[in-house]
Design a protein around this motif. Structure first.
Motif, PDB file in Angstrom:
ATOM      1  N   GLN A  16       7.478  49.563  41.943  1.00 30.26           N
ATOM      2  CA  GLN A  16       7.734  50.884  42.503  1.00 30.26           C
ATOM      3  C   GLN A  16       8.338  50.783  43.901  1.00 30.26           C
ATOM      4  OE1 GLN A  16       7.205  53.644  40.598  1.00 30.26           O
ATOM      5  NE2 GLN A  16       6.575  52.220  38.982  1.00 30.26           N
ATOM      6  N   ASP A  17       8.959  51.847  44.338  1.00 30.42           N
ATOM      7  CA  ASP A  17       9.518  51.911  45.693  1.00 30.42           C
ATOM      8  C   ASP A  17       8.443  51.540  46.710  1.00 30.42           C
ATOM      9  OD1 ASP A  17      11.791  52.846  44.485  1.00 30.42           O
ATOM     10  OD2 ASP A  17      11.690  54.872  45.325  1.00 30.42           O
ATOM     11  N   GLY A  18       8.841  50.743  47.702  1.00 29.55           N
ATOM     12  CA  GLY A  18       7.934  50.406  48.789  1.00 29.55           C
ATOM     13  C   GLY A  18       7.019  49.223  48.526  1.00 29.55           C
ATOM     14  N   MET A  19       7.093  48.635  47.350  1.00 30.13           N
ATOM     15  CA  MET A  19       6.232  47.491  47.044  1.00 30.13           C
ATOM     16  C   MET A  19       6.692  46.224  47.753  1.00 30.13           C
ATOM     17  SD  MET A  19       5.033  47.673  43.064  1.00 30.13           S
ATOM     18  CE  MET A  19       3.648  48.711  42.598  1.00 30.13           C
ATOM     19  N   THR A  20       5.816  45.228  47.761  1.00 28.03           N
ATOM     20  CA  THR A  20       6.124  43.914  48.314  1.00 28.03           C
ATOM     21  C   THR A  20       6.289  42.934  47.174  1.00 28.03           C
ATOM     22  OG1 THR A  20       4.879  44.342  50.345  1.00 28.03           O
ATOM     23  CG2 THR A  20       5.287  42.036  49.778  1.00 28.03           C
ATOM     24  N   ILE A  21       7.410  42.212  47.157  1.00 25.49           N
ATOM     25  CA  ILE A  21       7.655  41.241  46.095  1.00 25.49           C
ATOM     26  C   ILE A  21       7.994  39.887  46.706  1.00 25.49           C
ATOM     27  CG2 ILE A  21       8.489  43.043  44.535  1.00 25.49           C
ATOM     28  CD1 ILE A  21      11.333  41.932  44.955  1.00 25.49           C
ATOM     29  N   MET A  22       7.668  38.834  45.956  1.00 25.93           N
ATOM     30  CA  MET A  22       8.062  37.468  46.299  1.00 25.93           C
ATOM     31  C   MET A  22       9.106  37.004  45.309  1.00 25.93           C
ATOM     32  SD  MET A  22       4.397  35.618  46.956  1.00 25.93           S
ATOM     33  CE  MET A  22       3.386  36.042  48.370  1.00 25.93           C
ATOM     34  N   VAL A  23      10.091  36.267  45.793  1.00 22.37           N
ATOM     35  CA  VAL A  23      11.151  35.748  44.921  1.00 22.37           C
ATOM     36  C   VAL A  23      11.332  34.264  45.193  1.00 22.37           C
ATOM     37  CG1 VAL A  23      13.547  35.957  44.180  1.00 22.37           C
ATOM     38  CG2 VAL A  23      12.308  37.998  44.955  1.00 22.37           C
ATOM     39  N   GLY A  24      11.128  33.446  44.183  1.00 17.12           N
ATOM     40  CA  GLY A  24      11.328  32.012  44.324  1.00 17.12           C
ATOM     41  C   GLY A  24      12.805  31.679  44.515  1.00 17.12           C
ATOM     42  N   GLY A  25      13.048  30.474  45.020  1.00 15.82           N
ATOM     43  CA  GLY A  25      14.426  30.036  45.202  1.00 15.82           C
ATOM     44  C   GLY A  25      14.697  29.577  46.617  1.00 15.82           C
ATOM     45  N   PHE A  26      15.729  28.767  46.746  1.00 16.39           N
ATOM     46  CA  PHE A  26      16.196  28.260  48.036  1.00 16.39           C
ATOM     47  C   PHE A  26      17.697  28.405  48.018  1.00 16.39           C
ATOM     48  CE2 PHE A  26      17.452  25.516  51.357  1.00 16.39           C
ATOM     49  CZ  PHE A  26      16.361  25.244  52.167  1.00 16.39           C
ATOM     50  N   LEU A  27      18.204  29.405  48.775  1.00 15.81           N
ATOM     51  CA  LEU A  27      19.618  29.776  48.676  1.00 15.81           C
ATOM     52  C   LEU A  27      19.985  30.031  47.215  1.00 15.81           C
ATOM     53  CD1 LEU A  27      21.232  27.409  51.313  1.00 15.81           C
ATOM     54  CD2 LEU A  27      20.640  29.825  51.558  1.00 15.81           C
ATOM     55  N   ALA A  28      19.084  30.713  46.529  1.00 15.34           N
ATOM     56  CA  ALA A  28      19.225  31.146  45.131  1.00 15.34           C
ATOM     57  C   ALA A  28      19.046  30.029  44.115  1.00 15.34           C
ATOM     58  CB  ALA A  28      20.534  31.872  44.897  1.00 15.34           C
ATOM     59  N   GLU A 162      -3.010  31.408  60.894  1.00 22.02           N
ATOM     60  CA  GLU A 162      -2.073  32.257  60.162  1.00 22.02           C
ATOM     61  C   GLU A 162      -2.759  32.810  58.919  1.00 22.02           C
ATOM     62  OE1 GLU A 162       0.932  33.200  60.889  1.00 22.02           O
ATOM     63  OE2 GLU A 162       1.760  31.777  62.350  1.00 22.02           O
ATOM     64  N   MET A 163      -2.672  34.118  58.722  1.00 23.13           N
ATOM     65  CA  MET A 163      -3.358  34.765  57.607  1.00 23.13           C
ATOM     66  C   MET A 163      -2.529  34.704  56.322  1.00 23.13           C
ATOM     67  SD  MET A 163      -5.055  38.040  59.566  1.00 23.13           S
ATOM     68  CE  MET A 163      -6.077  38.466  58.144  1.00 23.13           C
ATOM     69  N   PRO A 164      -3.182  34.829  55.166  1.00 26.00           N
ATOM     70  CA  PRO A 164      -2.477  34.741  53.885  1.00 26.00           C
ATOM     71  C   PRO A 164      -1.406  35.819  53.739  1.00 26.00           C
ATOM     72  CG  PRO A 164      -4.848  34.600  53.569  1.00 26.00           C
ATOM     73  CD  PRO A 164      -4.635  35.011  54.990  1.00 26.00           C
ATOM     74  N   LEU A 165      -0.429  35.507  52.894  1.00 28.11           N
ATOM     75  CA  LEU A 165       0.674  36.431  52.631  1.00 28.11           C
ATOM     76  C   LEU A 165       0.702  36.713  51.130  1.00 28.11           C
ATOM     77  CD1 LEU A 165       2.980  37.966  53.966  1.00 28.11           C
ATOM     78  CD2 LEU A 165       4.412  35.928  53.687  1.00 28.11           C
ATOM     79  N   ARG A 166       0.426  37.957  50.774  1.00 27.56           N
ATOM     80  CA  ARG A 166       0.334  38.350  49.360  1.00 27.56           C
ATOM     81  C   ARG A 166       1.417  39.363  49.010  1.00 27.56           C
ATOM     82  NH1 ARG A 166      -4.918  38.242  51.405  1.00 27.56           N
ATOM     83  NH2 ARG A 166      -6.290  36.703  50.410  1.00 27.56           N
ATOM     84  N   ALA A 167       1.603  39.565  47.707  1.00 25.31           N
ATOM     85  CA  ALA A 167       2.610  40.521  47.248  1.00 25.31           C
ATOM     86  C   ALA A 167       2.087  41.270  46.019  1.00 25.31           C
ATOM     87  CB  ALA A 167       3.908  39.796  46.900  1.00 25.31           C
ATOM     88  N   ASP A 168       2.817  42.316  45.669  1.00 26.37           N
ATOM     89  CA  ASP A 168       2.497  43.036  44.433  1.00 26.37           C
ATOM     90  C   ASP A 168       3.020  42.268  43.220  1.00 26.37           C
ATOM     91  OD1 ASP A 168       1.321  45.602  45.486  1.00 26.37           O
ATOM     92  OD2 ASP A 168       3.255  45.653  46.508  1.00 26.37           O
ATOM     93  N   TYR A 169       4.214  41.698  43.358  1.00 27.14           N
ATOM     94  CA  TYR A 169       4.825  40.940  42.268  1.00 27.14           C
ATOM     95  C   TYR A 169       5.412  39.638  42.806  1.00 27.14           C
ATOM     96  CZ  TYR A 169       4.640  44.806  38.903  1.00 27.14           C
ATOM     97  OH  TYR A 169       4.209  45.782  38.041  1.00 27.14           O
ATOM     98  N   ALA A 170       5.317  38.588  41.996  1.00 26.71           N
ATOM     99  CA  ALA A 170       6.012  37.326  42.276  1.00 26.71           C
ATOM    100  C   ALA A 170       6.971  37.063  41.126  1.00 26.71           C
ATOM    101  CB  ALA A 170       5.020  36.176  42.418  1.00 26.71           C
ATOM    102  N   PHE A 171       8.226  36.790  41.449  1.00 25.13           N
ATOM    103  CA  PHE A 171       9.266  36.519  40.450  1.00 25.13           C
ATOM    104  C   PHE A 171       9.679  35.059  40.559  1.00 25.13           C
ATOM    105  CE2 PHE A 171       9.645  41.071  41.458  1.00 25.13           C
ATOM    106  CZ  PHE A 171       9.408  41.594  40.184  1.00 25.13           C
ATOM    107  N   ILE A 172       9.511  34.326  39.469  1.00 26.46           N
ATOM    108  CA  ILE A 172       9.602  32.863  39.487  1.00 26.46           C
ATOM    109  C   ILE A 172      10.496  32.377  38.352  1.00 26.46           C
ATOM    110  CG2 ILE A 172       8.203  30.769  39.069  1.00 26.46           C
ATOM    111  CD1 ILE A 172       5.908  32.295  40.533  1.00 26.46           C
ATOM    112  N   ARG A 173      11.215  31.285  38.618  1.00 27.77           N
ATOM    113  CA  ARG A 173      12.123  30.733  37.602  1.00 27.77           C
ATOM    114  C   ARG A 173      11.760  29.287  37.270  1.00 27.77           C
ATOM    115  NH1 ARG A 173      16.192  27.349  36.662  1.00 27.77           N
ATOM    116  NH2 ARG A 173      18.043  28.002  35.524  1.00 27.77           N
ATOM    117  N   PRO A 174      10.990  29.067  36.218  1.00 22.54           N
ATOM    118  CA  PRO A 174      10.709  27.694  35.802  1.00 22.54           C
ATOM    119  C   PRO A 174      11.892  27.089  35.038  1.00 22.54           C
ATOM    120  CG  PRO A 174       9.013  29.240  35.049  1.00 22.54           C
ATOM    121  CD  PRO A 174      10.201  30.040  35.465  1.00 22.54           C
TER     122      PRO A 174
END
Length: 240
Positions: A16-28, A162-174
């Motif tokens: 949804q709008d305003g959520m926090t997401i994580m995206v794996g990758g290094f320069l895509a 340093e405190m933990p960093l969480r998200a609503d969704y994590a998007f990962i590419r195995p």
């Protein structure tokens, strides 16, 4: 067994709008393009995005002249990001353009610290201690989520807590996953694709190759499928 397999559009339906997401990758490299495309189709806005960088813009790398952006670059190109939390922003020109326009803000986090903050969330830790930033303005600056930092002294040496960093969704590419979600990432695609698993309320993977459970020796996998909520097929080999 629970069927975790969905289409990409089904998998991102809850974003949804305003959520926090994580995206794996290094320069895509190692970014799940099929999931980025689904987010663009959904058209969510005002996202906080956690990643190593801002992905790639159209035309990058220059020697190849990519016809489309890559990774987080797709979200930036479609003005879907309000806040980027990353360790490097110097490659994608859209970042500086949108900062200058006032439509994007960013927080730079040292790369190792960023990885450890994410890992702390994934492993249920209260935080991590690091010497990185000691003796700099990082000691007194608020962190990426506006939380105060603490200086801890252990055996006469200063560390930042340093405190933990969480998200609503994590998007990962195995590179390879089985139908339970156990997965492995090859070579440079490991980057953030391992530490992000479990650091979000929902972990979605888009493997390049999907196999049956038991088809591959479980010792081959680096991340347990118990951390994976959804599996999306259709991810292509990384290409410009």
């Amino acid at each position: 067994m629970i069927n975790k397999i969905m289409t990409a559009d089904e998998a991102v339906a809850g974003v949804q709008d305003g959520m926090t997401i994580m995206v794996g990758g290094f320069l895509a490299t190692g970014s799940p393009e099929v999931l980025m495309d689904a987010l663009v189709r959904k058209g969510v806005k005002h996202l906080t995005v956690i990643g190593n960088d801002g992905g790639l813009h159209t035309g990058q790398p220059a020697q190849f002249g990519a016809k489309t952006p890559r990774g987080i670059g797709k979200l930036l190109e479609n003005h879907m990001v309000d806040h980027l939390i990353a360790s490097h922003i110097g490659v994608n020109p859209l970042i500086n353009e949108q900062i200058a326009e006032g439509t994007l803000r960013y927080t730079l986090v040292p790369q190792g610290t960023l990885a450890e903050k994410i890992r702390a969330a994934a492993y249920g830790l209260g935080g991590v201690l690091t010497p990185t930033g000691v003796g700099t303005p990082m000691e007194t600056e608020l962190d990426e989520l506006g939380r105060e930092k603490k200086v801890v002294v252990i055996e006469g040496k200063k560390y930042l807590f340093e405190m933990p960093l969480r998200a609503d969704y994590a998007f990962i590419r195995p590179s390879v996953a089985d139908k339970f979600g156990n997965y492995y990432c090859a070579k440079a695609t490991k980057n953030f694709n391992y530490v992000m698993a479990g650091a979000a309320k929902h972990t979605i993977i888009a493997p390049e190759k999907l196999v049956e459970i038991g088809e591959i020796d479980p010792d081959y996998f680096a991340v347990a499928g118990v951390l994976v909520d959804t599996i999306v097929e259709g991810e292509k080999k990384w290409q410009i």
